[in-house]
Design a protein around this motif. Sequence first.
Motif, PDB file in Angstrom:
ATOM      1  N   CYS A  17       0.827  -1.229  -0.185  1.00 23.81           N
ATOM      2  CA  CYS A  17       0.120   0.074  -0.146  1.00 23.81           C
ATOM      3  C   CYS A  17       0.768   1.337   0.095  1.00 23.81           C
ATOM      4  O   CYS A  17       2.114   1.198   0.202  1.00 23.81           O
ATOM      5  N   CYS A  77     -16.109  -1.073  -9.048  1.00 25.79           N
ATOM      6  CA  CYS A  77     -14.635  -1.153  -9.191  1.00 25.79           C
ATOM      7  C   CYS A  77     -14.175   0.422  -9.364  1.00 25.79           C
ATOM      8  O   CYS A  77     -13.147   0.764  -8.933  1.00 25.79           O
ATOM      9  N   ARG A  78     -14.742   1.106 -10.278  1.00 31.05           N
ATOM     10  CA  ARG A  78     -14.419   2.351 -10.406  1.00 31.05           C
ATOM     11  C   ARG A  78     -14.445   3.348  -9.076  1.00 31.05           C
ATOM     12  O   ARG A  78     -13.800   3.905  -8.837  1.00 31.05           O
ATOM     13  N   CYS A 110     -14.665   1.944  -5.980  1.00 29.04           N
ATOM     14  CA  CYS A 110     -13.825   1.477  -4.832  1.00 29.04           C
ATOM     15  C   CYS A 110     -12.282   1.967  -5.162  1.00 29.04           C
ATOM     16  O   CYS A 110     -11.518   2.193  -4.267  1.00 29.04           O
ATOM     17  N   GLN A 111     -11.945   1.981  -6.507  1.00 29.64           N
ATOM     18  CA  GLN A 111     -10.436   2.352  -6.856  1.00 29.64           C
ATOM     19  C   GLN A 111     -10.428   3.751  -7.003  1.00 29.64           C
ATOM     20  O   GLN A 111      -9.184   4.248  -7.084  1.00 29.64           O
ATOM     21  N   PRO A 126      -9.689   0.240 -12.788  1.00 30.01           N
ATOM     22  CA  PRO A 126      -8.623  -0.679 -12.223  1.00 30.01           C
ATOM     23  C   PRO A 126      -8.224  -1.590 -12.963  1.00 30.01           C
ATOM     24  O   PRO A 126      -9.089  -2.437 -13.629  1.00 30.01           O
ATOM     25  N   ARG A 158     -13.182  -7.131  -0.700  1.00 30.75           N
ATOM     26  CA  ARG A 158     -12.215  -6.331  -1.000  1.00 30.75           C
ATOM     27  C   ARG A 158     -11.355  -5.989   0.360  1.00 30.75           C
ATOM     28  O   ARG A 158     -11.804  -5.679   1.327  1.00 30.75           O
ATOM     29  N   LEU A 208      -8.300  -3.837   1.843  1.00 34.01           N
ATOM     30  CA  LEU A 208      -7.725  -2.589   1.687  1.00 34.01           C
ATOM     31  C   LEU A 208      -6.984  -2.084   3.132  1.00 34.01           C
ATOM     32  O   LEU A 208      -7.348  -2.780   4.166  1.00 34.01           O
ATOM     33  N   ALA A 216      -5.443   2.001  -0.056  1.00 33.44           N
ATOM     34  CA  ALA A 216      -5.235   1.355  -1.245  1.00 33.44           C
ATOM     35  C   ALA A 216      -5.723   0.171  -1.021  1.00 33.44           C
ATOM     36  O   ALA A 216      -5.912  -0.666   0.137  1.00 33.44           O
ATOM     37  N   HIS A 217      -6.421  -0.249  -2.175  1.00 34.32           N
ATOM     38  CA  HIS A 217      -7.061  -1.485  -2.444  1.00 34.32           C
ATOM     39  C   HIS A 217      -6.023  -2.606  -2.830  1.00 34.32           C
ATOM     40  O   HIS A 217      -5.168  -2.474  -3.869  1.00 34.32           O
ATOM     41  N   SER A 241      -4.465  -5.748  -7.038  1.00 30.81           N
ATOM     42  CA  SER A 241      -4.380  -4.536  -7.789  1.00 30.81           C
ATOM     43  C   SER A 241      -3.002  -4.387  -8.297  1.00 30.81           C
ATOM     44  O   SER A 241      -2.213  -4.310  -7.571  1.00 30.81           O
ATOM     45  N   THR A 252      -0.425  -1.824  -7.356  1.00 33.26           N
ATOM     46  CA  THR A 252       0.293  -1.721  -5.991  1.00 33.26           C
ATOM     47  C   THR A 252       1.602  -2.686  -6.063  1.00 33.26           C
ATOM     48  O   THR A 252       2.430  -2.640  -4.998  1.00 33.26           O
TER      49      THR A 252
END
Length: 154
Positions: free
Chosen positions: A25, A49-50, A52-53, A58, A88, A90, A96-97, A112, A115
């Motif tokens: 992260c 996803c859009r 969440c990230q 992502p 998920r 994080l 950070a996911h 991800s 990362t």
Amino acid sequence: MICPKLPDTVNKMGASPDTPLSGGCLCGAVRFQVSAPAAHTHHCHCSVCRKCQGALFPTFAFVDRSDFTVTQGADHLATYDSSPSLHRHLCPTCGAHIYADADDDPDHVGFSAGTLDDGAHPGPDGELCHIFWDSRVTWYEPDDSLPRFKEFAG
């Protein structure tokens, strides 16, 4: 969650990465190691996803659960269930996911790709594609020839 094995239509990824790969992260509280190249990688355009990230799409790389190890901060990870079966994981400090896992696919995790340390390539052994293409934002059109699927491919 798996991109199909369609050699004529799916983009094979580039050079082989050195494994194991490391990542983590932004704040450094959580670190992980990946001991095998990703089986497949996809850009997800779904609205969940859009959100969440915080990104237009992502990128997730998928490996066997046994090839993914949180090496630092496992007890620090927070889990958000974005649906009843998708979990998920994080960092609650920097947001950070790190990775996700699903009840219907307990043998794999999707981490991800952003990362990974130093922008490392997640691996060439799989395919690269776009999923949930019809959910993408309308104001940006990726300029690539990758396959585009309406939902999860496979």
